[in-house]
Design an enzyme around this catalytic site. Structure first.
Site, mmCIF file in Angstrom:
data_model
loop_
_atom_site.group_PDB
_atom_site.id
_atom_site.type_symbol
_atom_site.label_atom_id
_atom_site.label_comp_id
_atom_site.label_asym_id
_atom_site.label_seq_id
_atom_site.Cartn_x
_atom_site.Cartn_y
_atom_site.Cartn_z
ATOM 1 N N ARG A 147 3.756 38.536 -5.287
ATOM 2 C CA ARG A 147 5.056 38.212 -5.891
ATOM 3 C C ARG A 147 4.971 37.697 -7.324
ATOM 4 N NH1 ARG A 147 8.369 41.002 -2.573
ATOM 5 N NH2 ARG A 147 7.994 40.471 -0.385
ATOM 6 N N HIS A 201 -1.817 34.595 -1.263
ATOM 7 C CA HIS A 201 -1.359 35.937 -0.899
ATOM 8 C C HIS A 201 0.057 36.194 -1.448
ATOM 9 C CE1 HIS A 201 -0.740 39.642 1.198
ATOM 10 N NE2 HIS A 201 0.322 39.155 1.812
ATOM 11 N N ALA A 237 -2.694 27.099 1.926
ATOM 12 C CA ALA A 237 -3.160 27.481 0.586
ATOM 13 C C ALA A 237 -3.563 28.950 0.532
ATOM 14 C CB ALA A 237 -4.331 26.591 0.173
ATOM 15 N N ARG A 238 -4.101 29.473 1.613
ATOM 16 C CA ARG A 238 -4.469 30.891 1.616
ATOM 17 C C ARG A 238 -3.222 31.763 1.458
ATOM 18 N NH1 ARG A 238 -7.696 34.454 6.215
ATOM 19 N NH2 ARG A 238 -7.601 36.382 5.027
ATOM 20 N N ILE A 250 11.266 36.939 -0.076
ATOM 21 C CA ILE A 250 10.225 35.945 0.228
ATOM 22 C C ILE A 250 10.090 35.732 1.747
ATOM 23 C CG2 ILE A 250 11.670 33.859 -0.039
ATOM 24 C CD1 ILE A 250 8.135 34.047 -1.412
ATOM 25 N N THR A 251 11.205 35.870 2.465
ATOM 26 C CA THR A 251 11.116 35.635 3.920
ATOM 27 C C THR A 251 10.422 36.793 4.653
ATOM 28 O OG1 THR A 251 13.407 36.381 4.175
ATOM 29 C CG2 THR A 251 13.050 34.007 4.120
ATOM 30 N N ARG A 252 10.025 37.843 3.945
ATOM 31 C CA ARG A 252 9.217 38.901 4.579
ATOM 32 C C ARG A 252 7.798 38.414 4.892
ATOM 33 N NH1 ARG A 252 10.794 44.163 4.044
ATOM 34 N NH2 ARG A 252 9.175 44.536 5.584
ATOM 35 N N HIS A 253 7.401 37.307 4.263
ATOM 36 C CA HIS A 253 6.027 36.809 4.474
ATOM 37 C C HIS A 253 5.960 36.034 5.780
ATOM 38 C CE1 HIS A 253 4.539 38.365 0.727
ATOM 39 N NE2 HIS A 253 5.655 37.929 0.154
ATOM 40 N N ARG A 254 5.303 36.646 6.741
ATOM 41 C CA ARG A 254 5.392 36.170 8.121
ATOM 42 C C ARG A 254 4.600 34.919 8.418
ATOM 43 N NH1 ARG A 254 4.289 42.323 9.563
ATOM 44 N NH2 ARG A 254 3.411 42.071 7.482
#
Ligand SMILES: Cc1cc2nc3c(=O)[nH]c(=O)nc-3n(C[C@H](O)[C@H](O)[C@H](O)COP(=O)(O)OP(=O)(O)OC[C@H]3O[C@@H](n4cnc5c(N)ncnc54)[C@H](O)[C@@H]3O)c2cc1C
Length: 247
Positions: free
Chosen positions: A203, A198, A193-194, A86-90
């Site tokens: 996921r 994503h 929210a966007r 989850i922490t890959r989402h920058r």
């Protein structure tokens, strides 16, 4: 795993509508009532107008207005493996429980066998569970019993070794190297929210791992209460679409 709402923008969909109407209005939306801002949008009631506008924005890929509302979740007890995913989402902001400053020295290694401190994946105990890239289909009870034994022995031993190293004066930041990737961690995470859509695109999809899918479904349940029009449209019209890259 437990996911709770910590904070969220109040009236998030009013904010989305104001931001979107700003783009097409000659009038300044600041200081204007929402009713005035939404006057030209189709619908008999304000709620209908919001539904029209939000559906229109999502249908046409006008996602910018959904970047204004922010939400913060507290997540308890996911594996470090799930955390790494989850922490890959920058565009998500995180605070992650430290294993340098928190030492898990009061956990009984015997309880680890029963699911304390380390996440036990369903494939360790469920003969009918079939995960991705698995070499066999469902297995018999005996095989899964062996799996469970190996898994439980390994995590119990790892936690015991970790605590022995702490007792021998090793700093928690180094002793943690012997812990499994399934070790639980708590996180606080914030996103708009966007970005939530994503994250869900990537996921909640069938090819994501079961744990992050479960986490994402919990996020979506909370989001459905927070931004009902948006996430109702997302669930019904967008969730299973193709070409999901970066809405
Ligand atoms: C099923 C699955 C399997 C995966 N397997 C692996 C794996 O084996 N190894 C691995 O390393 N990762 C893996 N990932 C992680 C994946 O590659 C992404 O790094 C992660 O999902 C973050 O998503 P994102 O790329 O959309 O970026 P986010 O950080 O979520 O950013 C959102 C969007 O912003 C844009 N963006 C952000 N930063 C940039 C940038 N620097 N340049 C251009 N555009 C940008 C992109 O459009 C991006 O989609 C996997 C993900 C999934 C869902």
């Amino acid at each position: 795993m437990e996911v709770t709402l910590l904070e969220a923008t109040e009236d998030p969909e009013d904010l989305v509508c104001k931001a979107a109407r700003n783009d097409y209005s000659a009038e300044f939306v600041g200081g204007q009532s929402l009713e005035a801002t939404m006057e030209d949008v189709d619908g008999d009631t304000l709620e209908e107008k919001k539904e029209t506008l939000i559906g229109h924005l999502l249908k046409h890929g006008h996602y910018g207005p959904f970047e204004h509302p922010q939400i913060t979740f507290a997540v308890e007890g996911v594996s470090r493996s799930c955390m790494a995913q989850i922490t890959r989402h920058r565009h998500v902001s995180f605070d992650v429980q430290s294993m340098r400053y928190v030492s898990f020295d009061d956990v009984d290694p015997a309880d680890v066998r029963e699911g304390e401190m380390v996440v036990v994946p369903p494939s360790a105990t469920d003969p009918d569970w079939v995960g991705r890239n698995q070499k066999t289909d469902a297995v018999d009870e005996e095989t899964v019993g062996e799996r469970a034994e190996i898994f439980r022995d390994t995590i119990e031993n790892a936690v015991q070794s970790y605590q022995d190293l702490l007792d021998l004066g090793m700093p928690p930041e180094d002793a943690r190297f012997v812990l499994p990737i399934g070790t639980e961690v708590n996180m606080v995470m914030s996103m708009n929210a966007r970005m939530l859509m994503h994250v869900a695109d990537m996921r909640a999809a069938a090819d994501a791992q079961w744990e992050i899918r479960e986490l994402t479904e919990d996020l979506l349940d909370i989001a459905a209460e927070w931004c009902p029009l948006t996430f109702d449209y997302y669930e019904s019209e967008m969730k299973n679409r193709k070409n999901r890259l970066a809405p």
